[in-house]
Design an enzyme around this catalytic site. Structure first.
Site, PDB file in Angstrom:
ATOM      1  N   GLN A 112     -10.341  -9.639  15.140  1.00  0.00           N
ATOM      2  CA  GLN A 112     -10.079 -10.650  14.677  1.00  0.00           C
ATOM      3  C   GLN A 112      -8.850 -11.865  15.295  1.00  0.00           C
ATOM      4  OE1 GLN A 112      -6.793  -9.459  11.580  1.00  0.00           O
ATOM      5  NE2 GLN A 112      -5.976 -11.141  12.539  1.00  0.00           N
ATOM      6  N   ARG A 131      12.562   0.311   6.996  1.00  0.00           N
ATOM      7  CA  ARG A 131      14.015  -0.664   7.464  1.00  0.00           C
ATOM      8  C   ARG A 131      14.777  -1.359   5.936  1.00  0.00           C
ATOM      9  NH1 ARG A 131      10.449  -4.577  10.934  1.00  0.00           N
ATOM     10  NH2 ARG A 131       9.096  -5.051   8.648  1.00  0.00           N
ATOM     11  N   TYR A 141      -1.916  -5.708  17.178  1.00  0.00           N
ATOM     12  CA  TYR A 141      -2.193  -5.037  16.638  1.00  0.00           C
ATOM     13  C   TYR A 141      -3.336  -4.205  16.624  1.00  0.00           C
ATOM     14  CZ  TYR A 141      -2.968  -4.917  10.985  1.00  0.00           C
ATOM     15  OH  TYR A 141      -2.987  -3.749  10.102  1.00  0.00           O
ATOM     16  N   ASN A 184       0.189  -6.782  10.992  1.00  0.00           N
ATOM     17  CA  ASN A 184      -0.011  -7.670  11.728  1.00  0.00           C
ATOM     18  C   ASN A 184       0.526  -8.890  12.091  1.00  0.00           C
ATOM     19  OD1 ASN A 184      -2.086  -8.635  12.909  1.00  0.00           O
ATOM     20  ND2 ASN A 184      -4.047  -8.868  11.446  1.00  0.00           N
ATOM     21  N   LYS A 201      -9.029  -2.461   9.294  1.00  0.00           N
ATOM     22  CA  LYS A 201     -10.578  -2.605   9.458  1.00  0.00           C
ATOM     23  C   LYS A 201      -9.908  -3.187  10.707  1.00  0.00           C
ATOM     24  CE  LYS A 201     -10.975  -7.625   8.003  1.00  0.00           C
ATOM     25  NZ  LYS A 201      -9.031  -7.696   7.877  1.00  0.00           N
ATOM     26  N   ASN A 242       2.328   4.883   6.576  1.00  0.00           N
ATOM     27  CA  ASN A 242       1.420   3.711   6.783  1.00  0.00           C
ATOM     28  C   ASN A 242       2.041   2.292   7.276  1.00  0.00           C
ATOM     29  OD1 ASN A 242       0.590   2.221   4.345  1.00  0.00           O
ATOM     30  ND2 ASN A 242       3.058   2.173   3.967  1.00  0.00           N
ATOM     31  N   ILE A 268       0.601  -0.812  -0.568  1.00  0.00           N
ATOM     32  CA  ILE A 268       0.138   0.341  -0.031  1.00  0.00           C
ATOM     33  C   ILE A 268       0.886   1.331   0.297  1.00  0.00           C
ATOM     34  CG2 ILE A 268      -1.903   1.301   1.282  1.00  0.00           C
ATOM     35  CD1 ILE A 268      -2.633  -1.630   2.355  1.00  0.00           C
TER      36      ILE A 268
HETATM   37  P1  NAP Z   1       3.493  -4.483   3.853  1.00  0.00           P
HETATM   38  O1  NAP Z   1       3.173  -4.746   2.091  1.00  0.00           O
HETATM   39  O2  NAP Z   1       4.097  -4.866   4.981  1.00  0.00           O
HETATM   40  O3  NAP Z   1       4.143  -3.416   3.967  1.00  0.00           O
HETATM   41  C1  NAP Z   1       4.796  -1.991   4.741  1.00  0.00           C
HETATM   42  C2  NAP Z   1       6.112  -1.403   4.652  1.00  0.00           C
HETATM   43  O4  NAP Z   1       6.514  -0.860   5.598  1.00  0.00           O
HETATM   44  C3  NAP Z   1       7.024  -2.189   4.201  1.00  0.00           C
HETATM   45  O5  NAP Z   1       7.587  -1.298   3.095  1.00  0.00           O
HETATM   46  C4  NAP Z   1       8.280  -2.498   5.635  1.00  0.00           C
HETATM   47  O6  NAP Z   1       9.481  -2.186   4.822  1.00  0.00           O
HETATM   48  C5  NAP Z   1       8.018  -1.177   5.696  1.00  0.00           C
HETATM   49  N1  NAP Z   1       7.782  -1.459   7.721  1.00  0.00           N
HETATM   50  C6  NAP Z   1       7.093  -1.799   8.200  1.00  0.00           C
HETATM   51  N2  NAP Z   1       7.546  -1.350   9.251  1.00  0.00           N
HETATM   52  C7  NAP Z   1       8.943  -1.212   9.291  1.00  0.00           C
HETATM   53  C8  NAP Z   1       9.828  -0.484  10.356  1.00  0.00           C
HETATM   54  N3  NAP Z   1       9.905  -0.582  11.928  1.00  0.00           N
HETATM   55  N4  NAP Z   1      10.033   0.612  10.311  1.00  0.00           N
HETATM   56  C9  NAP Z   1      10.497   0.978   8.577  1.00  0.00           C
HETATM   57  N5  NAP Z   1       8.907   1.168   8.075  1.00  0.00           N
HETATM   58  C10 NAP Z   1       8.650  -0.068   7.865  1.00  0.00           C
HETATM   59  O7  NAP Z   1       2.440  -4.062   4.193  1.00  0.00           O
HETATM   60  P2  NAP Z   1       0.875  -3.066   3.433  1.00  0.00           P
HETATM   61  O8  NAP Z   1      -0.096  -4.233   3.789  1.00  0.00           O
HETATM   62  O9  NAP Z   1       1.445  -2.310   2.620  1.00  0.00           O
HETATM   63  O10 NAP Z   1       0.398  -2.823   4.738  1.00  0.00           O
HETATM   64  C11 NAP Z   1       0.593  -1.499   4.626  1.00  0.00           C
HETATM   65  C12 NAP Z   1      -0.487  -0.787   6.097  1.00  0.00           C
HETATM   66  O11 NAP Z   1      -1.850  -0.936   5.814  1.00  0.00           O
HETATM   67  C13 NAP Z   1      -0.054  -1.113   7.422  1.00  0.00           C
HETATM   68  O12 NAP Z   1      -0.787  -0.186   7.973  1.00  0.00           O
HETATM   69  C14 NAP Z   1      -1.168  -2.110   7.422  1.00  0.00           C
HETATM   70  O13 NAP Z   1      -1.457  -2.765   8.239  1.00  0.00           O
HETATM   71  C15 NAP Z   1      -2.196  -1.729   6.523  1.00  0.00           C
HETATM   72  N6  NAP Z   1      -3.313  -2.367   6.171  1.00  0.00           N
HETATM   73  C16 NAP Z   1      -2.610  -3.321   5.251  1.00  0.00           C
HETATM   74  C17 NAP Z   1      -4.059  -4.770   4.964  1.00  0.00           C
HETATM   75  C18 NAP Z   1      -3.707  -5.487   3.648  1.00  0.00           C
HETATM   76  O14 NAP Z   1      -4.900  -5.776   3.257  1.00  0.00           O
HETATM   77  N7  NAP Z   1      -3.078  -5.253   3.187  1.00  0.00           N
HETATM   78  C19 NAP Z   1      -5.636  -4.250   5.646  1.00  0.00           C
HETATM   79  C20 NAP Z   1      -5.449  -3.127   6.744  1.00  0.00           C
HETATM   80  C21 NAP Z   1      -4.753  -2.441   7.213  1.00  0.00           C
HETATM   81  P3  NAP Z   1      10.952  -2.845   5.626  1.00  0.00           P
HETATM   82  O15 NAP Z   1      10.517  -4.318   5.400  1.00  0.00           O
HETATM   83  O16 NAP Z   1      11.653  -3.051   4.707  1.00  0.00           O
HETATM   84  O17 NAP Z   1      11.080  -2.070   6.353  1.00  0.00           O
END
Ligand code: NAP
Length: 262
Positions: A148, A39, A154, A95, A142, A91, A19
């Protein structure tokens, strides 16, 4: 519509994947300059190089945001490079499945991964946002309003993020700073696809999830989340603050009778 974001400086946490990557691309396509904190370095550096080839400015900052001092460094690095900050997008999050059985230390570590940096980034960005009369967008989940199971850290973090969105919207109204949250439910990302691939029947599991999404029976795309974020961040949303916007095809608020029918 001109979103009036050209030349604005945006700081996105976790903008190299999923995202966050969608959000970064959407801001770049509006002519904004983006600082992207993650990171791991590989994807972020590649994004920086590819963006530069297109004449776009995407500055990679390597930091683990669960370390509060790294949050300050990320804000400082952004302002050192661009001289200002207009938009903060919180962002990054994961989870991490820290349930009641995991214990207080694991719970606290989950809050550090998911909530503490949201506060810290806003805290360190505040003087700059006051100067620019900028805005903050928090990316929630959500899980902040639906149970959940098995993910206390989370859920508490995302519930806290919704509360902080409303709290800060009021705190900062007098400074001309808007604060909003965008809430995804089921968004199609590489991470989600990898997780589905660990299931015995990935396609069947995907279809079962899609059947529960009323609008279009499909996952939300990263672009759909990103475009909402960019619109809410833009001056075209100049009287929108303290809002929790669900971009989820109706998933979170559907009547339970809907899923019973599927
Ligand atoms: P993702 O694909 O895992 O991407 C997360 C990004 O955040 C990665 O680039 C990761 O990079 C970075 N990150 C995570 N922890 C970090 C830290 N401690 N320091 C620096 N960078 C960090 O996740 P996503 O699914 O896109 O989710 C993005 C947001 O949407 C999150 O807040 C998630 O809770 C929320 N969300 C997603 C969904 C879904 O269906 N995908 C649903 C509900 C909510 P590195 O690992 O390289 O650090």
């Amino acid at each position: 519509m001109d979103l009036q974001l050209a030349g604005k400086v945006v700081l996105v946490t976790g903008g190299s994947k999923g995202i966050g990557l969608g959000i970064v691309k959407s801001f770049l396509s509006e002519g904004a300059k983006v600082a992207n904190v993650n990171r791991s370095a590989e994807d972020g550096r590649q994004l920086e190089v590819e963006s530069a080839k297109r004449g776009q400015d995407c500055y990679f900052i390597q930091a683990d945001l669960s370390d509060v001092s790294a949050c300050q460094r990320a804000v400082d690095a952004t302002v050192t490079r661009y001289g200002r900050l207009d938009v903060l997008v919180n962002n990054a999050g994961v989870n991490d499945g820290v349930g009641l059985d995991a214990g207080p230390d694991a719970f606290l570590a989950s809050l550090q991964r998911n909530l503490l940096h949201v506060y810290a980034m806003a805290h360190y960005a505040l003087p700059h946002l006051k100067q620019s009369q900028g805005c903050i967008i928090n990316i929630g989940s959500k899980v902040s309003v639906t149970g959940q199971g098995g993910t206390s850290g989370y859920a508490a973090s995302k519930g806290g993020l919704n509360a902080l969105t409303r709290e800060w919207a009021l705190d900062l109204a007098q400074d001309g700073i808007r604060v909003n949250a965008v809430i995804p439910a089921e968004v199609w990302t590489p991470l989600y696809e990898n997780w589905l691939d660990t299931m015995p029947d990935p396609l069947g599991t995907r279809r079962a999830i899609e059947d529960m999404i009323p609008f279009g029976q499909r996952f939300t795309t990263c672009e759909e989340i990103a475009d909402t974020v960019v619109f809410v961040a833009s001056p075209k949303s100049s009287h929108t603050t303290g809002q929790i916007l669900f971009v989820d095809g109706g998933y979170t608020h559907f009547d339970r009778k809907y899923s019973a029918k599927q």
